[in-house]
Design a protein around this motif. Structure first.
Motif, PDB file in Angstrom:
ATOM      1  N   GLN A  95       8.534  38.675   0.188  1.00  0.00           N
ATOM      2  CA  GLN A  95       7.728  39.423   1.155  1.00  0.00           C
ATOM      3  C   GLN A  95       6.404  38.740   1.481  1.00  0.00           C
ATOM      4  O   GLN A  95       5.578  39.289   2.204  1.00  0.00           O
ATOM      5  CB  GLN A  95       7.459  40.847   0.645  1.00  0.00           C
ATOM      6  CG  GLN A  95       6.524  40.935  -0.549  1.00  0.00           C
ATOM      7  CD  GLN A  95       7.221  40.774  -1.892  1.00  0.00           C
ATOM      8  OE1 GLN A  95       8.357  40.317  -1.936  1.00  0.00           O
ATOM      9  NE2 GLN A  95       6.560  41.161  -2.961  1.00  0.00           N
ATOM     10  N   GLN A 145      -8.344  46.779   5.171  1.00  0.00           N
ATOM     11  CA  GLN A 145      -7.572  45.777   4.446  1.00  0.00           C
ATOM     12  C   GLN A 145      -8.512  44.898   3.630  1.00  0.00           C
ATOM     13  O   GLN A 145      -9.720  44.865   3.863  1.00  0.00           O
ATOM     14  CB  GLN A 145      -6.759  44.902   5.396  1.00  0.00           C
ATOM     15  CG  GLN A 145      -7.581  44.109   6.385  1.00  0.00           C
ATOM     16  CD  GLN A 145      -6.708  43.201   7.242  1.00  0.00           C
ATOM     17  OE1 GLN A 145      -5.715  42.664   6.776  1.00  0.00           O
ATOM     18  NE2 GLN A 145      -7.066  43.058   8.503  1.00  0.00           N
ATOM     19  N   LYS A 182      -3.751  45.503  -3.717  1.00  0.00           N
ATOM     20  CA  LYS A 182      -3.624  45.653  -2.257  1.00  0.00           C
ATOM     21  C   LYS A 182      -4.412  44.615  -1.457  1.00  0.00           C
ATOM     22  O   LYS A 182      -5.061  44.930  -0.458  1.00  0.00           O
ATOM     23  CB  LYS A 182      -4.026  47.071  -1.831  1.00  0.00           C
ATOM     24  CG  LYS A 182      -3.160  48.156  -2.457  1.00  0.00           C
ATOM     25  CD  LYS A 182      -3.480  49.512  -1.894  1.00  0.00           C
ATOM     26  CE  LYS A 182      -2.623  50.582  -2.547  1.00  0.00           C
ATOM     27  NZ  LYS A 182      -1.172  50.384  -2.315  1.00  0.00           N
ATOM     28  N   ARG A 227      -4.384  42.030   1.245  1.00  0.00           N
ATOM     29  CA  ARG A 227      -3.469  41.876   2.385  1.00  0.00           C
ATOM     30  C   ARG A 227      -3.232  40.418   2.764  1.00  0.00           C
ATOM     31  O   ARG A 227      -2.147  40.040   3.169  1.00  0.00           O
ATOM     32  CB  ARG A 227      -4.046  42.627   3.583  1.00  0.00           C
ATOM     33  CG  ARG A 227      -3.196  42.598   4.832  1.00  0.00           C
ATOM     34  CD  ARG A 227      -1.900  43.367   4.638  1.00  0.00           C
ATOM     35  NE  ARG A 227      -1.103  43.357   5.845  1.00  0.00           N
ATOM     36  CZ  ARG A 227      -0.331  42.358   6.234  1.00  0.00           C
ATOM     37  NH1 ARG A 227      -0.271  41.262   5.497  1.00  0.00           N
ATOM     38  NH2 ARG A 227       0.370  42.430   7.334  1.00  0.00           N
ATOM     39  N   THR A 241      -1.849  37.980  -3.579  1.00  0.00           N
ATOM     40  CA  THR A 241      -1.309  38.945  -2.624  1.00  0.00           C
ATOM     41  C   THR A 241       0.197  39.072  -2.832  1.00  0.00           C
ATOM     42  O   THR A 241       0.791  38.366  -3.635  1.00  0.00           O
ATOM     43  CB  THR A 241      -1.616  38.523  -1.177  1.00  0.00           C
ATOM     44  OG1 THR A 241      -1.219  39.568  -0.278  1.00  0.00           O
ATOM     45  CG2 THR A 241      -0.895  37.247  -0.798  1.00  0.00           C
ATOM     46  N   ALA A 242       0.812  39.990  -2.075  1.00  0.00           N
ATOM     47  CA  ALA A 242       2.262  40.252  -2.179  1.00  0.00           C
ATOM     48  C   ALA A 242       2.664  40.574  -3.613  1.00  0.00           C
ATOM     49  O   ALA A 242       3.665  40.095  -4.116  1.00  0.00           O
ATOM     50  CB  ALA A 242       3.059  39.060  -1.641  1.00  0.00           C
ATOM     51  N   ARG A 243       1.871  41.420  -4.264  1.00  0.00           N
ATOM     52  CA  ARG A 243       2.120  41.788  -5.659  1.00  0.00           C
ATOM     53  C   ARG A 243       2.834  43.140  -5.733  1.00  0.00           C
ATOM     54  O   ARG A 243       2.612  44.012  -4.897  1.00  0.00           O
ATOM     55  CB  ARG A 243       0.800  41.843  -6.452  1.00  0.00           C
ATOM     56  CG  ARG A 243       0.074  40.507  -6.461  1.00  0.00           C
ATOM     57  CD  ARG A 243      -1.339  40.644  -6.978  1.00  0.00           C
ATOM     58  NE  ARG A 243      -1.396  40.847  -8.416  1.00  0.00           N
ATOM     59  CZ  ARG A 243      -1.443  39.876  -9.309  1.00  0.00           C
ATOM     60  NH1 ARG A 243      -1.426  38.605  -8.899  1.00  0.00           N
ATOM     61  NH2 ARG A 243      -1.518  40.130 -10.589  1.00  0.00           N
ATOM     62  N   GLY A 300       5.834  44.040  -5.079  1.00  0.00           N
ATOM     63  CA  GLY A 300       6.710  44.367  -3.961  1.00  0.00           C
ATOM     64  C   GLY A 300       6.023  44.620  -2.637  1.00  0.00           C
ATOM     65  O   GLY A 300       6.695  44.847  -1.624  1.00  0.00           O
ATOM     66  N   GLU A 301       4.689  44.577  -2.598  1.00  0.00           N
ATOM     67  CA  GLU A 301       3.984  44.818  -1.339  1.00  0.00           C
ATOM     68  C   GLU A 301       3.961  43.561  -0.484  1.00  0.00           C
ATOM     69  O   GLU A 301       4.016  42.447  -0.979  1.00  0.00           O
ATOM     70  CB  GLU A 301       2.552  45.282  -1.627  1.00  0.00           C
ATOM     71  CG  GLU A 301       2.473  46.637  -2.300  1.00  0.00           C
ATOM     72  CD  GLU A 301       1.058  47.171  -2.326  1.00  0.00           C
ATOM     73  OE1 GLU A 301       0.161  46.496  -1.770  1.00  0.00           O
ATOM     74  OE2 GLU A 301       0.849  48.247  -2.913  1.00  0.00           O
ATOM     75  N   ARG A 302       3.844  43.766   0.831  1.00  0.00           N
ATOM     76  CA  ARG A 302       3.843  42.649   1.777  1.00  0.00           C
ATOM     77  C   ARG A 302       2.494  41.941   1.752  1.00  0.00           C
ATOM     78  O   ARG A 302       1.454  42.564   1.544  1.00  0.00           O
ATOM     79  CB  ARG A 302       4.141  43.166   3.188  1.00  0.00           C
ATOM     80  CG  ARG A 302       4.393  42.083   4.218  1.00  0.00           C
ATOM     81  CD  ARG A 302       4.963  42.696   5.481  1.00  0.00           C
ATOM     82  NE  ARG A 302       4.029  43.612   6.096  1.00  0.00           N
ATOM     83  CZ  ARG A 302       3.133  43.264   7.018  1.00  0.00           C
ATOM     84  NH1 ARG A 302       3.063  42.001   7.414  1.00  0.00           N
ATOM     85  NH2 ARG A 302       2.330  44.153   7.552  1.00  0.00           N
ATOM     86  N   GLY A 303       2.501  40.635   1.973  1.00  0.00           N
ATOM     87  CA  GLY A 303       1.258  39.877   1.997  1.00  0.00           C
ATOM     88  C   GLY A 303       1.378  38.646   2.877  1.00  0.00           C
ATOM     89  O   GLY A 303       2.479  38.161   3.159  1.00  0.00           O
TER      90      GLY A 303
END
Length: 485
Positions: free
Chosen positions: A186, A217, A301, A303, A324-326, A328-331
């Protein structure tokens, strides 16, 4: 990093009041640390220098019941020059010797404390291998290589069984043992190719676009030197933008409207902690930092990661984008490169890191200038784009009228050139100072002066200081002669 680990321990152990976490680190009050050690700590998080200090000079620091030693980010610790301190810590604790004694006691049925050492390192090199040899006994290797993982899992399983009572093992954790880095799917990785003289304008334009499009952000921008962080922080905190662009109320607003923070190793300990906590809790903020934020800090979080100055080795690139992108979040990540540095993309490709190009001209065409918009076909060159020319002129005028900003820009220019020339190994052929146009480098710090004038002004200060010392020395010698006569 120490505070981040300590805060996580507090959350995990809040129901287990009999397990007491603690930390010691440089910059803290040593007497307060001594008092905490005297009361007793179950899990201690420490920096190498301060830990060695207490081991040598704090008699109330009792460590005879030590069960585990964990060397986290071992490669980074050694890069920072703590190799000798680590060796002294191991000698004082007698970790390897105690492990062998514990093993012998367990086999013979005698009671004793079982010791386990863990060495966590993202990369392997000669220094890390040396640290492993002196700190680990019969190590079990855990990595991402599929073949090694199968055998390692079998060995690790035995650590949770009854065999732990009769045998002692040390665990070494390796990441990317096959030379390739597995980054989150992601994570959107891009690069932007910018001429040296237009770098500052492009950075400000990208930041303005990001915070305008999504106000809430968090973004981290990485620089190569502390002076560069100080300059860009002061600039972004004060620069109002183009003189003709004003808000509806008639007052000038900052060009990038958000909470702007900075973090680097030359800051006071209290200021670093304050910045860390502020950026961690803020919903919208911009952090300007050196590689001090590239490892061990858990900022939720984030971004986007912008690498304004190249990280050098591919491993450092991976650590930076890892903010970032930790979970499962998008980055997103964006790497700045000059046209002469394009071969760096091939260096990243060797490790399985692939980047796509950022549509820079499309971004620049989206900025209105006096109500006008541009056509992509008319302006192909970035440095000749009307928006770039106008914003660069405004930046240079701002620096020229602010004495403090001009001094910060000069310091940042000098330190940046020194850092650029410090690349090692194969990267020297990519990042070569001889390929740079130093006039364009000065322009990237909004300086109108030629680099020679910048260097000459710094040289004048040193010369004046040297002359003053010589004059004081001569005057002191004359006084002595008069006293003798």
């Amino acid at each position: 990093m120490v505070l981040s680990v300590y805060e996580t321990l507090q959350k995990l152990l809040h129901r287990f009041h009999w397990i007491v976490p603690g930390y010691i680190m440089g910059g803290e009050n040593r007497l307060k640390e001594k008092a905490r050690l005297r009361k007793g700590i179950s899990i201690l998080v420490a920096t190498p220098g301060r830990l060695l200090d207490h081991l040598k000079h704090t008699s109330s620091f009792v460590h005879k019941n030590l069960r585990s030693i964990i060397f986290d980010e071992a490669d980074r610790i050694l890069e920072l020059g703590f190799g000798r301190e680590i060796e002294e810590i191991i000698d004082i604790l007698g970790s390897k010797q105690n492990m062998s004694e514990s093993k012998e006691n367990a086999v013979s049925g005698a009671t004793g404390v079982v010791r386990q050492n863990l060495l966590l390192s993202a990369t392997l090199n000669e220094k890390v291998n040396h640290l492993a040899n002196i700190s680990l006994d019969n190590p079990v290797m855990i990595g991402l290589d599929d073949k090694k993982m199968q055998s390692s899992n079998k060995q690790v399983t035995s650590l949770d069984s009854n065999e732990v009572k009769t045998s002692e093992r040390s665990v070494e954790v390796l990441i990317a043992s096959n030379g390739e880095y597995k980054l989150p799917a992601q994570l959107n990785q891009r690069y932007v190719k910018v001429p040296c003289g237009s770098r500052l304008v492009v950075l400000l334009s990208i930041l303005k676009n990001l915070f305008t499009g999504e106000a809430s952000q968090k973004i981290v921008v990485f620089f190569s030197t502390c002076d560069a962080v100080d300059f860009h922080h002061a600039l972004l905190s004060r620069f109002p933008g183009l003189s003709n662009l004003q808000s509806e109320t008639g007052t000038r607003e900052l060009f990038v409207g958000c909470n702007i923070l900075k973090l680097h190793g030359n800051m006071k300990h209290e200021d670093r902690v304050k910045t860390f906590n502020a950026f961690k809790t803020e919903k919208s903020a911009l952090l300007l930092s050196t590689d001090v934020s590239a490892r061990g800090l858990d900022f939720p979080k984030v971004r986007c990661i912008i690498q304004y100055d190249s990280p050098g080795e591919a491993t450092e690139y991976v650590h930076r984008v890892g903010r970032t992108a930790r979970l499962g979040e998008r980055g997103d990540s964006l790497l700045f490169l000059q046209p002469i540095e394009a071969d760096y993309l091939r260096e990243l490709k060797k490790h399985g890191v692939l980047l796509t190009e950022y549509p820079l001209l499309k971004l620049l065409d989206g900025f209105p200038l006096y109500g006008q918009k541009y056509h992509v076909k008319k302006f192909v060159s970035i440095e000749m784009h009307p928006w770039v020319l106008c914003l660069q002129k405004s930046l240079e005028s701002f620096i020229l009228t602010e004495a403090m900003m001009k001094k910060l820009a000069q310091n940042a220019f000098c330190s940046w050139v020194r850092a650029y020339s410090a690349h090692r190994g194969d990267l020297k052929s990519i990042f070569m100072v001889k390929k740079l146009h130093l006039g364009h480098v000065a322009k990237s710090f909004a300086l109108k002066e030629q680099p020679s004038l910048v260097g000459r002004s710094v040289q004048k200060k040193h010369t004046a200081k040297r002359k003053g010392e010589q004059q004081r020395h001569r005057e002191g010698g004359g006084l002595k002669k008069k006293r003798k006569t």
